[in-house]
Structures are given as structure tokens and as C-alpha cells.
Design a protein around this motif. Structure first.
Motif, PDB file in Angstrom:
ATOM      1  N   GLY A   1      -6.559 -13.533  -3.972  1.00  0.00           N
ATOM      2  CA  GLY A   1      -5.689 -13.559  -5.132  1.00  0.00           C
ATOM      3  C   GLY A   1      -5.851 -12.374  -6.042  1.00  0.00           C
ATOM      4  N   MET A   2      -6.729 -11.436  -5.698  1.00  0.00           N
ATOM      5  CA  MET A   2      -6.967 -10.312  -6.596  1.00  0.00           C
ATOM      6  C   MET A   2      -6.111  -9.089  -6.265  1.00  0.00           C
ATOM      7  N   GLY A   3      -5.317  -9.179  -5.176  1.00  0.00           N
ATOM      8  CA  GLY A   3      -4.403  -8.084  -4.867  1.00  0.00           C
ATOM      9  C   GLY A   3      -4.953  -7.036  -3.928  1.00  0.00           C
ATOM     10  N   THR A   4      -5.939  -7.385  -3.109  1.00  0.00           N
ATOM     11  CA  THR A   4      -6.549  -6.417  -2.197  1.00  0.00           C
ATOM     12  C   THR A   4      -5.514  -5.759  -1.297  1.00  0.00           C
ATOM     13  N   ALA A   5      -4.682  -6.559  -0.650  1.00  0.00           N
ATOM     14  CA  ALA A   5      -3.715  -6.001   0.299  1.00  0.00           C
ATOM     15  C   ALA A   5      -2.755  -5.048  -0.391  1.00  0.00           C
ATOM     16  N   THR A   6      -2.405  -5.337  -1.634  1.00  0.00           N
ATOM     17  CA  THR A   6      -1.462  -4.495  -2.370  1.00  0.00           C
ATOM     18  C   THR A   6      -2.098  -3.175  -2.772  1.00  0.00           C
ATOM     19  N   VAL A   7      -3.241  -3.248  -3.389  1.00  0.00           N
ATOM     20  CA  VAL A   7      -3.908  -2.038  -3.877  1.00  0.00           C
ATOM     21  C   VAL A   7      -4.298  -1.125  -2.725  1.00  0.00           C
ATOM     22  N   GLN A   8      -4.769  -1.697  -1.622  1.00  0.00           N
ATOM     23  CA  GLN A   8      -5.187  -0.863  -0.506  1.00  0.00           C
ATOM     24  C   GLN A   8      -3.994  -0.215   0.192  1.00  0.00           C
ATOM     25  N   ALA A   9      -2.864  -0.889   0.221  1.00  0.00           N
ATOM     26  CA  ALA A   9      -1.656  -0.255   0.762  1.00  0.00           C
ATOM     27  C   ALA A   9      -1.228   0.912  -0.125  1.00  0.00           C
ATOM     28  N   GLN A  10      -1.367   0.748  -1.435  1.00  0.00           N
ATOM     29  CA  GLN A  10      -1.031   1.846  -2.345  1.00  0.00           C
ATOM     30  C   GLN A  10      -1.924   3.061  -2.085  1.00  0.00           C
ATOM     31  N   HIS A  11      -3.232   2.813  -1.985  1.00  0.00           N
ATOM     32  CA  HIS A  11      -4.144   3.930  -1.746  1.00  0.00           C
ATOM     33  C   HIS A  11      -3.865   4.591  -0.406  1.00  0.00           C
ATOM     34  N   ALA A  12      -3.696   3.807   0.648  1.00  0.00           N
ATOM     35  CA  ALA A  12      -3.471   4.385   1.975  1.00  0.00           C
ATOM     36  C   ALA A  12      -2.176   5.179   2.016  1.00  0.00           C
ATOM     37  N   ALA A  13      -1.146   4.700   1.320  1.00  0.00           N
ATOM     38  CA  ALA A  13       0.113   5.441   1.283  1.00  0.00           C
ATOM     39  C   ALA A  13      -0.091   6.821   0.675  1.00  0.00           C
ATOM     40  N   ASP A  14      -0.820   6.891  -0.419  1.00  0.00           N
ATOM     41  CA  ASP A  14      -1.101   8.185  -1.032  1.00  0.00           C
ATOM     42  C   ASP A  14      -1.998   9.042  -0.143  1.00  0.00           C
ATOM     43  N   ARG A  15      -2.975   8.432   0.483  1.00  0.00           N
ATOM     44  CA  ARG A  15      -3.918   9.170   1.321  1.00  0.00           C
ATOM     45  C   ARG A  15      -3.216   9.777   2.534  1.00  0.00           C
ATOM     46  N   LEU A  16      -2.218   9.070   3.061  1.00  0.00           N
ATOM     47  CA  LEU A  16      -1.551   9.500   4.291  1.00  0.00           C
ATOM     48  C   LEU A  16      -0.226  10.209   4.028  1.00  0.00           C
ATOM     49  N   GLY A  17       0.214  10.241   2.785  1.00  0.00           N
ATOM     50  CA  GLY A  17       1.481  10.884   2.495  1.00  0.00           C
ATOM     51  C   GLY A  17       2.671  10.106   2.998  1.00  0.00           C
ATOM     52  N   LEU A  18       2.624   8.785   2.870  1.00  0.00           N
ATOM     53  CA  LEU A  18       3.689   7.915   3.345  1.00  0.00           C
ATOM     54  C   LEU A  18       4.221   7.057   2.204  1.00  0.00           C
ATOM     55  N   PRO A  19       5.453   6.579   2.295  1.00  0.00           N
ATOM     56  CA  PRO A  19       5.893   5.575   1.317  1.00  0.00           C
ATOM     57  C   PRO A  19       5.122   4.285   1.505  1.00  0.00           C
ATOM     58  N   VAL A  20       4.863   3.575   0.422  1.00  0.00           N
ATOM     59  CA  VAL A  20       4.022   2.389   0.512  1.00  0.00           C
ATOM     60  C   VAL A  20       4.648   1.327   1.415  1.00  0.00           C
ATOM     61  N   GLU A  21       5.972   1.337   1.515  1.00  0.00           N
ATOM     62  CA  GLU A  21       6.639   0.359   2.385  1.00  0.00           C
ATOM     63  C   GLU A  21       6.300   0.580   3.854  1.00  0.00           C
ATOM     64  N   ALA A  22       5.833   1.777   4.199  1.00  0.00           N
ATOM     65  CA  ALA A  22       5.520   2.100   5.590  1.00  0.00           C
ATOM     66  C   ALA A  22       4.084   1.753   5.969  1.00  0.00           C
ATOM     67  N   VAL A  23       3.315   1.232   5.015  1.00  0.00           N
ATOM     68  CA  VAL A  23       1.897   0.955   5.253  1.00  0.00           C
ATOM     69  C   VAL A  23       1.662  -0.545   5.306  1.00  0.00           C
ATOM     70  N   THR A  24       0.999  -0.987   6.363  1.00  0.00           N
ATOM     71  CA  THR A  24       0.589  -2.380   6.518  1.00  0.00           C
ATOM     72  C   THR A  24      -0.927  -2.459   6.416  1.00  0.00           C
ATOM     73  N   PHE A  25      -1.402  -3.489   5.719  1.00  0.00           N
ATOM     74  CA  PHE A  25      -2.853  -3.683   5.569  1.00  0.00           C
ATOM     75  C   PHE A  25      -3.221  -4.980   6.258  1.00  0.00           C
ATOM     76  N   GLU A  26      -4.014  -4.904   7.324  1.00  0.00           N
ATOM     77  CA  GLU A  26      -4.449  -6.085   8.065  1.00  0.00           C
ATOM     78  C   GLU A  26      -5.891  -6.421   7.688  1.00  0.00           C
ATOM     79  N   TYR A  27      -6.152  -7.690   7.460  1.00  0.00           N
ATOM     80  CA  TYR A  27      -7.455  -8.122   6.938  1.00  0.00           C
ATOM     81  C   TYR A  27      -7.688  -9.557   7.349  1.00  0.00           C
ATOM     82  N   GLY A  28      -8.845 -10.110   6.949  1.00  0.00           N
ATOM     83  CA  GLY A  28      -9.087 -11.535   7.102  1.00  0.00           C
ATOM     84  C   GLY A  28      -9.555 -11.983   8.467  1.00  0.00           C
ATOM     85  N   ASP A  29     -10.147 -11.092   9.253  1.00  0.00           N
ATOM     86  CA  ASP A  29     -10.540 -11.452  10.626  1.00  0.00           C
ATOM     87  C   ASP A  29     -11.727 -10.579  11.019  1.00  0.00           C
TER      88      ASP A  29
END
Length: 771
Positions: A493-521
Motif C-alpha cells: 500500500g505504500m506505492g512501491t510499484a508506482t515509484v519504482q516504475a517512475q525511477h526505471a522510466a527515467d533511468r532507461l529513458g522511456l515513458p513510464v507507461e512503457a515500464v512494468t514492475f514485477e514483484y511479490g515472488d
């Protein structure tokens, strides 16, 4: 290990500024709605309770009703004959299970080394002594009620009462890996020669996390060596390691899945119910679900320790601190769990003093192991320290904010390390301006509205920057311009998937909509626990490391004679959907690089570096908490009318998710201040209010409008300049309320929670006599 880290840190050059920090076009730092929000509000987010596997059975626990002794006999025949019952497991037939590894070792996820159903010993009132497995949950619960346990209590008298048994306390071996006792100068001599002394005891109650989702586990053995567990855990990788060690199977044979967790706050680590669920599934040969009732959450798992603290401050007429001492005792389970809550940490980091002493003792009780609860130690320690600071300011006749400017240190008071970033006074200044602190009447018991005394209070907030080591992440870049980040992280509930997609988008030079964050396994790259406000920085560091490896991979795929020929990693950067030379030079998009090499995707893995910056610098988050309260002269009720928290937590990566975390911490702090208290029977060690009907967390009517603000100054030593924000919101809250109560009604309350039963006698004592 600590010494090795410190030696390495002395040789560590200052971290080079991250190139992303200087950019103004980042997705990070912008408000963005949580990606998991639509799933949750539509009921499509899969929680552990929603897991259904073929052949699923249901477990119910039987818990001890004595705090100590041994099991003389368990009568199980009637339960075994009950409808639907498949298995009754006790210490007589439980499979071999090693004692779980402690979370503090970073090789496990438990708060206790107590054996789980391996002998006839009773260690606390509520310890599971039997498990019933049946076809339905109702059948299991009915059969559990049929079991009769007979106890031999002829042994030593159990130690269960924190208040009366403190003479048995001993000095803690360490405090979260740091020295238990730190002394500088002569505190006693400073006290004797000072003009002003504040010397008081403070008490805080035992608390429980009370997450909306109780603890729940589903366990399935695919064969004797392969275990899959769905669990409401905030430590996926470390739960995997714990289970593998307990059942003596290779860690790669254990898979732990936790897609969504309905609140944790520190409590959802490994407790006995996960091990018993897996053990029962092993015996039965079928999947088993174990869901703790709300009452069992209080009996089987651990919460925040009670504490007894003493703060001594000494000051001279000039206004600085000649002495600061913070000592006291907390409780731990009778099976030493190594978790002495760090209530002295705020005193170690916040204020300058000519002499200085901190010291912690622990009292072993027959109780569940002491565990984490949002800002463990720091929240209760800040209550005592910040109340004492407010009282000293009053003794000196100065505003409490002005007093803090006189005791601002230039280095960490306990370690002498320089601060990587510190803007505490700025949080007070901004907060005072926004809150209207200059309108406060400094004379206690001066403002009344009907039956209500009205007052204002302030307190400092503090929490350490933490970055746990060894987190991993992978980046997969696809030829169609998409990217997938994978790590065994948590979304509670703290927004991990959202914040990490934002960072990865900036890190990779991509729009945030193009980044998927997989977790929980746990089948994903190993992650760190979601605790200590540490997960965000750790994942960012891991993704940054993976991005560096990605650059090397892409350079090898670049066609000879093309735009990237002869380029080295330091010559290029990831931007604009591809790999390009720095300073606006030429390059190629990901689609061209992968397509030319005949690849659909490439994957890079990164492991975060050791957090040596924590050894070279004092890295802290700070804040200032302001509130307005009313105190009823008739009922003794305290009502909080208005709140403002201003925080210095480095760069804020998403204002929407950060504000939610700050507010959530403040609300938990209001519960700590006014309502929350676990009641323990001093004769039997039994928790007497194990329900949300009797353990009172703040409800909507208890919570005022809460304003939050932050400075946003990047910490140059932290990944992306940011600190975690999950814990700091609760620190300083209880003290701000207590200080406001004093300003309102002229009474100093030093025990939590501050209930009408404590307020009314204090009001009567201070009430003016007849004219």
C-alpha cells in the motif's frame, strides 16, 4: 563485520552525483496515482486469502493458556473423531523443524529462535500447542475447541509483569547492531553544576500493529523437497530462506508468493503459524491454509515493547545543554530475540550537549517475541526526549523552536560523523510559518472555549536512513520499446510499484507507461524486507546497477561502423528510448539495437552495492510536528483539532504516495498518544484485549485534517537523493500532543496513552482553588 565496513567507508570516495538528479524533466518527483489502486478498489488485487489450490484444507490453532511450564497431556481423540478432521498435529507428531533464523542476521525473517512445536515446553501464554486440519475452516475451529491441554506448572514462577519485574533487567547486548551504552563527558557533574534540570521518567504501553489483514499462509508441498507458500509477508526472500533452513531443503526448492499484503507495519515476518502450516501440509500431503483470527494475532505474533525511560537534561543560563542522558528498559521474549527496541536512537542523533549518556536495558518476559512496529524504538524514544526538550525550553523561558536552534549539532553527537544532509531547523521554520506558531500563547492554561482548554504543541521527528545490502533486480528491455523490472519486493500500500516504475522510466529513458514492475515472488531476483524505510533506496540502487550492466550489453550489440562504434560505457547514456552518446550525441533506439542483433529482448541483472555511505556519514531523516489540541475540563478527553508535519527526507520521488505515508504514520502516532494499549494480566501473562473492539486504534472521528509538507532537498549520498518515508511520520507525534496538552491545560503527562483516567486527576491537581 562492523569494523570492516567502517574501514572501507574511510576509504570510500564521495558518491558521484547521479546525472539524473540534475535533470528537471524526470517522472520522479511528480505526483502519480498508485498503480495498484484500481485493482484494490475493484476487488481484483489477489491477497493470500484469495488463493485457492486443488485439495486445499484449513488449519486452526490451539494456543497455550499458561505463560510457562510444560504440557503434561493433550487429549486429542475427540477432535480427531470430529467431522471433517484430517490431522491433529502436536509436539508428539510434528515434523522436525529447526529454530528459525533471526531477521537481524539478514539470513532469516524471525524475531525469535524459540523452537516451534518440537517439545513440551510452554514459553508464553498464547504459544500454539496444537494444530487441527480439516476440510473446512469451520470444522477445524470446532475440533480445535474439543482439544484439552493439561499443564505441569510446578516449575519456576513465570515472569510476566513488566512494571514489577524491572529489577531483573540486564543491559542489552547491542541495539540494532550498535553499542548499547555511549558516554561522553561527565553527565552527573554537569547536572550538579547546572542552573536548570529536567529529570523525569516516561512510560509507554505495549502496542500491536493491528493490520487490516490478519496473518495468513497457504502451504503446499509438491514433493518431499519442494515447497510453495503463499503468505502475507513483508520479507519474501527472507521468508524463503527461513523456510528452507527450518525444513532443511535447498533454498531454490522453496517459493514464496505475496502479491499484495493488507498492511504490515513490521509485524508480517516469520512467526510460528507459517512453520506450523507448512509442517501440517508436509504431514498431511495436502495444501493447508492457516488464517490467524484477530485474537490469535495478539497471542501468536509480537508487537511493540512496553518501555520505562528516564531523560535527564541539564542547562545553564546561556541556554545550551550541559548534559543529556536517556536511559531505560524495554521487554523482550523469554527466548532472547536480540531485538532491543532502539528508543535511545533519537537522543543519539538530534541535539548537541557538552556531556552525553545513553544506555538500554532489556527485561526477558514470558511473552511473544518483541517485534517491529512502525519506527520501532524511535517513536517511543522521541516521546520521552521531545517532551523533556519542551519542558527545558519552558524552564529557560524560551520558545521550544528557538531552544532547538541553540542545541543544533554540527556533527552526529554519538558518532562524530558528519551529516550527509541535515535541515531540521528548516522544517521547524517552515512549519512555524505555515502553522501560525507565532499566534500561540506560550502561557499554559490561558485559552478556553467552553469546557475545553486549547493549546498548541511542537516536537521534532527523526528516523535513520537505512539501506540493507544484497538486494537484486533485473531489467529486461524488449525490441518493441517496453521494459520490465523484476525483484522480489513488496507492495503493502505504500506505492512501491508506482515509484519504482517512475525511477526505471527515467533511468532507461522511456515513458513510464512503457515500464512494468514485477514483484511479490521469491522466484524473482532476491529482495530485501519492506522494513526500516529501506526498500525504496535498495531497489533504486539495484536497478541503477542493472542499468550499468545493460549499457555494457547494448554496446556489444551495437553494429560496427555505426553511431556507437568505439564508445565505452562512460561515453554513453540511456535516454530517449535507447543508447546514445552523452551530451546530445548520436546513438540508437532499443528497437534498432535489438533488431539488428536478432534479439527480442535483453536482460541485465544488478546487485546493489554495500551501503558504505552509512558508515562514512550520519544519514538521518528529520521533521517537525505541529498540532492544536483541546482538553475537556469535564471529561478529561483530549481532542486533536489540527495537524501539520514538515519533513526533511531527501528527494521525494512521488508526492502522492509520500503524503499518504506521512499521514499514515501521523495517524498511528495519534493512536500511540491517546488510545492504544495492550492490557496484560499480571498473573497469567494473558493479553486481555485481543480484539479491535477493545484495542483502540484511531478511527475516522479521532483524526483531524492533517497537512503534510516536505523540503525535498536531495541527499547527495543516497540513491536518487531520497530517503524512505514510511517510518518518520509517527516519530514526534505523541510528544507534540503531550506538549500541546501542557500548553492547553498546564499539565505534564509522561505516560502513554494519555487517557481521561490520567488527565482528570492531573487537571484536579492543577485547578485553582476557590477565590
Amino acid at each position: 563485520m562492523q569494523r570492516a565496513f567502517e574501514m572501507a567507508a574511510r576509504l570510500l570516495p564521495d558518491r558521484r552525483p547521479d546525472p539524473l538528479l540534475s535533470r528537471t524533466d524526470l517522472v520522479q518527483g511528480k505526483a502519480m496515482a498508485r498503480r495498484d489502486g484500481p485493482l484494490k478498489v475493484s476487488g481484483r488485487a489477489p491477497f493470500t486469502q484469495d488463493v485457492v489450490v486443488p485439495g486445499l484444507t484449513h488449519a486452526a490453532l490451539v494456543c497455550a493458556t499458561r505463560p510457562a511450564g510444560r504440557i503434561a497431556e493433550i487429549e486429542v481423540a475427540e477432535a480427531e473423531a470430529a467431522p471433517g478432521v484430517l490431522l491433529v498435529m502436536t509436539h508428539h507428531n510434528a515434523p522436525p523443524m529447526k529454530a528459525p533464523r533471526l531477521l537481524i542476521t539478514l539470513k532469516g525473517a524471525s524475531f525469535t529462535r524459540a523452537p516451534v512445536m518440537q517439545d513440551d515446553q510452554i514459553r508464553w501464554n498464547g504459544e500454539p500447542v496444537a494444530v487441527v486440519v480439516a476440510e473446512t475452516a469451520e470444522q477445524a475451529r470446532h475440533a480445535a475447541d474439543l482439544i484439552r491441554v493439561h499443564y505441569d506448572t510446578s516449575g519456576p514462577t513465570p515472569i510476566v509483569d513488566f512494571t514489577t519485574e524491572q529489577g531483573r533487567a540486564r543491559r542489552a547486548a547491542n541495539v540494532q547492531g550498535e553499542r548499547t551504552r555511549i558516554a561522553k563527558g561527565d553527565v552527573d557533574r554537569a547536572r550538579q553544576s547546572s542552573d536548570h534540570i529536567v529529570d523525569h521518567g516516561y512510560r509507554t504501553a505495549m502496542h500491536y500493529n493491528a493490520a487490516i489483514e490478519p496473518h495468513i499462509t497457504v502451504a503446499r508441498w509438491d514433493d518431499a523437497e519442494h515447497l510453495t507458500v503463499w503468505d502475507a509477508t513483508q520479507a519474501i526472500t527472507h521468508t524463503q530462506m527461513t523456510l528452507a533452513d527450518v525444513f532443511a531443503v535447498p533454498v531454490e526448492n522453496v517459493r514464496v508468493i505475496a502479491k499484495f499484503v493488507g498492511g504490515a507495519f513490521g509485524s508480517k515476518m516469520v512467526w510460528s503459524h507459517q512453520l506450523l502450516c507448512a509442517g501440517a501440509a508436509k504431514l498431511l500431503g495436502r495444501p493447508v491454509r492457516a488464517t490467524l483470527t484477530r485474537e490469535e494475532v495478539f497471542r501468536v505474533t509480537g508487537g511493540r515493547t512496553p518501555s520505562s525511560q528516564r531523560v535527564t537534561l541539564a542547562a545553564n543560563a546561556s541556554g545550551g545543554l550541559a548534559a543529556l542522558s536517556h536511559e531505560g528498559t524495554t521487554a523482550i521474549g523469554a527466548q532472547d530475540n536480540g531485538f532491543a527496541e532502539q528508543f535511545t536512537f533519537p537522543a543519539r542523533n538530534l541535539y548537541a550537549s557538552d556531556s552525553f549518556l545513553v544506555d538500554q536495558h532489556v527485561l526477558e518476559l514470558q511473552m511473544p517475541a518483541n517485534a517491529s512496529m512502525r519506527a520501532p524504538g524511535d517513536s517511543i524514544g522521541s516521546f520521552a526526549l521531545e517532551c523533556a526538550i519542551d519542558e527545558m525550553a519552558e524552564r529557560l523561558g524560551v520558545d521550544p523552536i528557538v531552544f532547538r536552534t541553540r542545541i543544533e549539532p554540527d556533527r552526529n553527537p554519538a558518532t562524530g560523523r558528519p551529516f550527509s544532509a541535515r535541515h531540521l531547523l528548516e522544517t521547524f521554520a517552515r512549519g512555524a510559518d505555515t502553522f501560525g506558531w507565532d499566534q500561540r500563547n506560550p502561557v499554559p492554561r490561558s485559552t478556553r472555549r467552553g469546557e475545553w482548554w486549547v493549546g498548541h504543541g511542537v516536537a521534532g521527528a527523526n528516523y535513520p536512513y537505512i539501506r540493507m545490502p544484497n538486494g537484486k533486480a533485473t531489467i529486461t528491455v524488449c525490441a518493441d520499446g517496453r521494459a520490465i523490472i523484476r525483484t522480489a519486493a513488496h507492495e503493502m500500500g505504500m506505492g512501491t510499484a508506482t515509484v519504482q516504475a517512475q525511477h526505471a522510466a527515467d533511468r532507461l529513458g522511456l515513458p513510464v507507461e512503457a515500464v512494468t514492475f514485477e514483484y511479490g515472488d521469491s522466484s524473482l531476483p532476491a529482495g530485501i524486507p519492506a522494513g526500516g524505510s529501506a526498500q525504496t533506496a535498495a531497489i533504486i540502487a539495484s536497478v541503477t546497477a542493472a542499468a550499468k550492466q545493460l549499457v555494457e550489453i547494448l554496446l556489444k550489440l551495437a553494429p560496427r561502423g555505426g553511431a556507437l562504434t568505439g564508445a565505452r560505457p562512460r561515453d554513453v547514456e540511456l535516454r530517449d528510448g535507447g543508447l546514445y552518446r552523452r551530451d546530445g550525441g548520436s546513438g540508437l533506439p532499443y528497437s534498432t539495437l535489438l533488431g539488428g542483433a536478432g534479439r527480442d529482448e535483453v536482460t541485465a541483472e544488478g546487485t546493489e552495492s554495500l551501503p558504505l555511505e552509512m558508515m562514512k556519514y550520519s544519514m538521518q531523516s528529520f521533521g517537525a510536528q505541529f498540532c492544536q489540541v483541546r482538553v475537556s475540563d469535564v471529561t478529561g478527553e483530549i481532542r486533536v483539532d489540527r495537524w501539520l508535519g514538515v519533513f526533511d527526507t531527501g528527494r521525494v520521488l512521488n508526492p502522492t504516495t509520500a503524503a499518504s505515508q506521512f499521514r499514515g504514520g501521523i495517524i498511528m502516532g495519534l493512536g500511540q498518544a491517546l488510545t492504544e494499549e495492550v492490557a496484560v494480566d499480571s498473573r497469567t501473562g494473558r493479553i486481555m484485549n485481543p480484539s479491535l473492539a477493545h484495542y483502540h486504534v484511531p478511527v475516522h472521528a479521532d483524526v483531524p485534517h492533517i497537512d503534510v509538507d516536505w523540503l525535498g532537498h536531495p541527499d547527495p549520498m543516497a540513491p536518487m537523493g531520497g530517503h524512505g518515508v514510511g517510518e518518520i511520520g509517527i516519530t514526534g507525534v505523541a510528544a507534540a500532543v503531550a506538549n500541546a496538552v501542557h500548553n492547553a491545560a498546564g499539565i505534564r503527562l509522561r505516560n502513554l496513552p494519555m487517557t481521561p483516567a490520567q488527565v482528570l486527576p492531573a487537571l484536579l491537581e492543577t485547578a485553582p482553588g476557590p477565590a
